[in-house]
Design a protein around this motif. Structure first.
Motif, PDB file in Angstrom:
ATOM      1  N   VAL A 170       0.840  -1.194   0.000  1.00  0.00           N
ATOM      2  CA  VAL A 170       0.000   0.000   0.000  1.00  0.00           C
ATOM      3  C   VAL A 170       0.879   1.249   0.000  1.00  0.00           C
ATOM      4  N   THR A 171       0.606   2.169  -0.901  1.00  0.00           N
ATOM      5  CA  THR A 171       1.387   3.403  -0.964  1.00  0.00           C
ATOM      6  C   THR A 171       0.751   4.466  -0.086  1.00  0.00           C
ATOM      7  N   THR A 172       1.553   5.409   0.341  1.00  0.00           N
ATOM      8  CA  THR A 172       1.047   6.481   1.183  1.00  0.00           C
ATOM      9  C   THR A 172       0.264   7.481   0.339  1.00  0.00           C
ATOM     10  N   GLY A 173      -0.577   8.235   0.987  1.00  0.00           N
ATOM     11  CA  GLY A 173      -1.378   9.237   0.297  1.00  0.00           C
ATOM     12  C   GLY A 173      -2.069  10.123   1.305  1.00  0.00           C
ATOM     13  N   SER A 174      -2.762  11.158   0.794  1.00  0.00           N
ATOM     14  CA  SER A 174      -3.401  12.116   1.685  1.00  0.00           C
ATOM     15  C   SER A 174      -4.539  11.482   2.466  1.00  0.00           C
ATOM     16  N   MET A 175      -5.169  10.430   1.927  1.00  0.00           N
ATOM     17  CA  MET A 175      -6.292   9.789   2.600  1.00  0.00           C
ATOM     18  C   MET A 175      -5.912   8.408   3.111  1.00  0.00           C
ATOM     19  N   LEU A 176      -4.662   8.234   3.484  1.00  0.00           N
ATOM     20  CA  LEU A 176      -4.204   7.003   4.114  1.00  0.00           C
ATOM     21  C   LEU A 176      -3.505   7.370   5.418  1.00  0.00           C
ATOM     22  N   GLN A 177      -3.898   6.677   6.486  1.00  0.00           N
ATOM     23  CA  GLN A 177      -3.346   6.997   7.799  1.00  0.00           C
ATOM     24  C   GLN A 177      -2.834   5.743   8.472  1.00  0.00           C
ATOM     25  N   ASN A 178      -1.606   5.809   8.997  1.00  0.00           N
ATOM     26  CA  ASN A 178      -1.079   4.715   9.790  1.00  0.00           C
ATOM     27  C   ASN A 178      -1.616   4.823  11.210  1.00  0.00           C
ATOM     28  N   ASN A 183      -1.593  -0.995  11.985  1.00  0.00           N
ATOM     29  CA  ASN A 183      -2.815  -0.969  11.194  1.00  0.00           C
ATOM     30  C   ASN A 183      -2.800   0.247  10.281  1.00  0.00           C
ATOM     31  N   THR A 184      -3.537   0.167   9.192  1.00  0.00           N
ATOM     32  CA  THR A 184      -3.691   1.304   8.297  1.00  0.00           C
ATOM     33  C   THR A 184      -5.167   1.543   8.016  1.00  0.00           C
ATOM     34  N   CYS A 185      -5.503   2.792   7.747  1.00  0.00           N
ATOM     35  CA  CYS A 185      -6.868   3.165   7.391  1.00  0.00           C
ATOM     36  C   CYS A 185      -6.803   4.079   6.176  1.00  0.00           C
ATOM     37  N   LYS A 186      -7.546   3.743   5.137  1.00  0.00           N
ATOM     38  CA  LYS A 186      -7.533   4.568   3.934  1.00  0.00           C
ATOM     39  C   LYS A 186      -8.962   4.815   3.456  1.00  0.00           C
ATOM     40  N   TYR A 187      -9.143   5.956   2.823  1.00  0.00           N
ATOM     41  CA  TYR A 187     -10.452   6.326   2.283  1.00  0.00           C
ATOM     42  C   TYR A 187     -10.374   6.337   0.765  1.00  0.00           C
ATOM     43  N   VAL A 195     -11.886  17.466   6.790  1.00  0.00           N
ATOM     44  CA  VAL A 195     -10.791  16.997   7.631  1.00  0.00           C
ATOM     45  C   VAL A 195     -11.279  16.480   8.979  1.00  0.00           C
ATOM     46  N   ASP A 196     -12.216  17.206   9.621  1.00  0.00           N
ATOM     47  CA  ASP A 196     -12.671  16.773  10.940  1.00  0.00           C
ATOM     48  C   ASP A 196     -13.469  15.481  10.875  1.00  0.00           C
ATOM     49  N   VAL A 197     -14.194  15.265   9.778  1.00  0.00           N
ATOM     50  CA  VAL A 197     -14.926  14.003   9.608  1.00  0.00           C
ATOM     51  C   VAL A 197     -13.944  12.848   9.397  1.00  0.00           C
ATOM     52  N   TRP A 198     -12.913  13.068   8.584  1.00  0.00           N
ATOM     53  CA  TRP A 198     -11.900  12.035   8.338  1.00  0.00           C
ATOM     54  C   TRP A 198     -11.161  11.688   9.630  1.00  0.00           C
ATOM     55  N   GLN A 199     -10.852  12.686  10.436  1.00  0.00           N
ATOM     56  CA  GLN A 199     -10.200  12.429  11.719  1.00  0.00           C
ATOM     57  C   GLN A 199     -11.119  11.653  12.657  1.00  0.00           C
ATOM     58  N   ALA A 200     -12.405  11.970  12.636  1.00  0.00           N
ATOM     59  CA  ALA A 200     -13.368  11.240  13.458  1.00  0.00           C
ATOM     60  C   ALA A 200     -13.482   9.784  13.012  1.00  0.00           C
ATOM     61  N   PRO A 237     -19.134  15.587  13.568  1.00  0.00           N
ATOM     62  CA  PRO A 237     -18.234  14.506  13.139  1.00  0.00           C
ATOM     63  C   PRO A 237     -18.192  13.325  14.105  1.00  0.00           C
ATOM     64  N   GLN A 238     -18.584  13.526  15.379  1.00  0.00           N
ATOM     65  CA  GLN A 238     -18.549  12.422  16.328  1.00  0.00           C
ATOM     66  C   GLN A 238     -19.467  11.275  15.892  1.00  0.00           C
ATOM     67  N   VAL A 239     -20.495  11.595  15.121  1.00  0.00           N
ATOM     68  CA  VAL A 239     -21.387  10.552  14.608  1.00  0.00           C
ATOM     69  C   VAL A 239     -20.651   9.699  13.580  1.00  0.00           C
ATOM     70  N   ALA A 240     -19.760  10.312  12.814  1.00  0.00           N
ATOM     71  CA  ALA A 240     -18.949   9.565  11.848  1.00  0.00           C
ATOM     72  C   ALA A 240     -18.034   8.578  12.565  1.00  0.00           C
ATOM     73  N   ALA A 241     -17.517   8.976  13.729  1.00  0.00           N
ATOM     74  CA  ALA A 241     -16.668   8.071  14.508  1.00  0.00           C
ATOM     75  C   ALA A 241     -17.457   6.841  14.943  1.00  0.00           C
ATOM     76  N   ALA A 242     -18.682   7.062  15.420  1.00  0.00           N
ATOM     77  CA  ALA A 242     -19.520   5.940  15.850  1.00  0.00           C
ATOM     78  C   ALA A 242     -19.878   5.031  14.672  1.00  0.00           C
ATOM     79  N   GLY A 243     -20.164   5.647  13.509  1.00  0.00           N
ATOM     80  CA  GLY A 243     -20.494   4.844  12.331  1.00  0.00           C
ATOM     81  C   GLY A 243     -19.321   4.014  11.851  1.00  0.00           C
ATOM     82  N   ALA A 244     -18.127   4.618  11.831  1.00  0.00           N
ATOM     83  CA  ALA A 244     -16.932   3.886  11.401  1.00  0.00           C
ATOM     84  C   ALA A 244     -16.634   2.730  12.347  1.00  0.00           C
ATOM     85  N   ALA A 245     -16.770   2.979  13.659  1.00  0.00           N
ATOM     86  CA  ALA A 245     -16.529   1.913  14.637  1.00  0.00           C
ATOM     87  C   ALA A 245     -17.511   0.766  14.442  1.00  0.00           C
ATOM     88  N   SER A 246     -18.779   1.085  14.195  1.00  0.00           N
ATOM     89  CA  SER A 246     -19.796   0.039  13.988  1.00  0.00           C
ATOM     90  C   SER A 246     -19.518  -0.763  12.729  1.00  0.00           C
TER      91      SER A 246
END
Length: 370
Positions: A170-178, A183-187, A195-200, A237-246
């Motif tokens: 996997v290559t790095t990018g603006s929407m990829l986070q270690n 673990n890695t997370c990419k959009y 930005v705040d939604v992506w961080q959430a 954005p906190q709702v996005a965090a809950a959705g991603a976790a689910s």
């Protein structure tokens, strides 16, 4: 903030600390061991921090009463600020878990907590800190929609995500986070995320991966792909965090029990798409020639270990055995080695890595059926 100069067992108040002097700074609540404190904001200096290996032992701490639970958590976290090799986490049942580098390390930490910090608590049985991971090539995808109340209104979010084994290409990018635990997370969605939604979303993913479905341990070396995020109110954005976790939790459930869900969450059958990781230690044993055979046999037949090398020692009758052994098999090894060799052997060890456990061994460790 107060600065002191250390003089024997006395702390002498001072305005500054010179080069080479040892000092104490009181009142830095946000500072941790290994941080660099710099007084010149215009020319900041960052010194190399501490490299701390992951903890390999854990112990559960229970407060003496419900009233003392907050004091216990506060003091345990204060211990972790002083000693970065101590890690504080929350167990499956909401209990406080303290993890460290060894039996003695945790014994000293608990003793300091009880005696020096005046925090009575009960310490559970020492256990090895395992990790979980996704089997190579395995992948599951899930889409979850939830609705949560925020400031008197309902905010809905839909998250489409997949969880798979880690891909080293996997290559790095603006929407990829270690993330923690390799673990890695990419959009990869078509719409742009604020930005705040992506961080959430990253926060939600990290929270979901902090507790796996085999033994409640953190999931390591996985790749989370967020395919799409749709939220009715981007100012929450906190709702996005809950959705991603689910969504990630739904993927983990599929990896654990399969798409059909024919096995209930209480099933004791061994999953085919999740694996257990255990800490292994690099061990060097110095033993006399007469007992080296027994030591080698014990490593391979009893302790699931791997002998790496056997070399001559500093004397003609001395052998040095280098091996890699699971930490779980080394509990009480000092006494066992002494009994095996009539006190004619010694050893030292250090953490090497987390290794995948075979399904048979993992089932035995966790009390499941293969």
């Amino acid at each position: 903030v107060q600065v002191y100069q250390v003089s024997a067992d006395e702390l002498v108040p001072t305005e500054s600390i010179g080069v080479g002097q040892v000092g104490v700074v009181q009142g830095l609540k946000g500072a941790y061991s290994g941080d660099t404190i710099c007084s010149d904001k215009n020319n900041p200096i960052l010194l190399e921090g501490l490299e701390v290996p992951p903890p390999v032992f854990s112990v559960t701490l229970e407060p003496e009463s419900s009233q003392s639970s907050s004091a216990l958590e506060e003091n345990v976290r204060a211990l972790a600020r002083d000693d970065p090799s101590l890690v504080v986490s929350t167990g499956n049942m909401g209990s406080l878990v303290l993890s460290g580098m060894g039996e003695l390390h945790l014994e000293v930490a608990v003793d300091k907590l009880q005696r020096d910090m005046k925090t009575p608590c009960a310490a559970g049985k020492l256990s090895v800190s395992y990790r979980e991971t996704v089997e190579d090539g395995a992948r599951q995808r899930a889409q979850v929609s939830i609705e949560l109340p925020v400031s008197g209104k309902k905010v809905s979010v839909s998250v489409d995500a997949s969880v798979s084994s880690s891909n080293p290409d996997v290559t790095t990018g603006s929407m990829l986070q270690n993330l923690a635990g390799n673990n890695t997370c990419k959009y990869t969605g078509s719409s742009k995320l604020p930005v705040d939604v992506w961080q959430a979303v990253q926060t939600g993913v990290s929270g979901a991966l902090s507790s796996g479905l085999l033994c409640g341990s953190a999931v390591n070396s996985s790749e989370v792909e967020i395919h799409e995020v749709s939220i009715s109110d981007e100012s929450s954005p906190q709702v996005a965090a809950a959705g991603a976790a689910s969504a990630v939790q739904a993927c983990l459930r599929k990896l654990r029990w399969g798409d059909s869900h024919s096995a209930s969450p209480g099933s004791s059958s061994w999953p085919c798409n999740l694996a257990l990781l255990e800490p292994t230690m690099a061990v060097e044993i110095t033993v006399d020639h007469a007992n080296v055979g027994g030591v080698l046999s014990d490593i391979t037949s009893r302790r699931r270990g791997q002998v790496v090398d056997v070399q001559s020692g500093s004397s003609a009758d001395e052998q040095r055995v280098q091996a890699v052994i699971p930490l779980a098999e080394l509990l009480g090894y000092s006494n066992d080695l002494r009994s095996m060799t009539a006190g004619r052997a010694s050893f030292h060890m250090h953490f090497k890595e987390y290794r995948k456990v075979s399904s048979e061994a993992a089932a035995s460790i966790l009390g499941m059926q293969v």
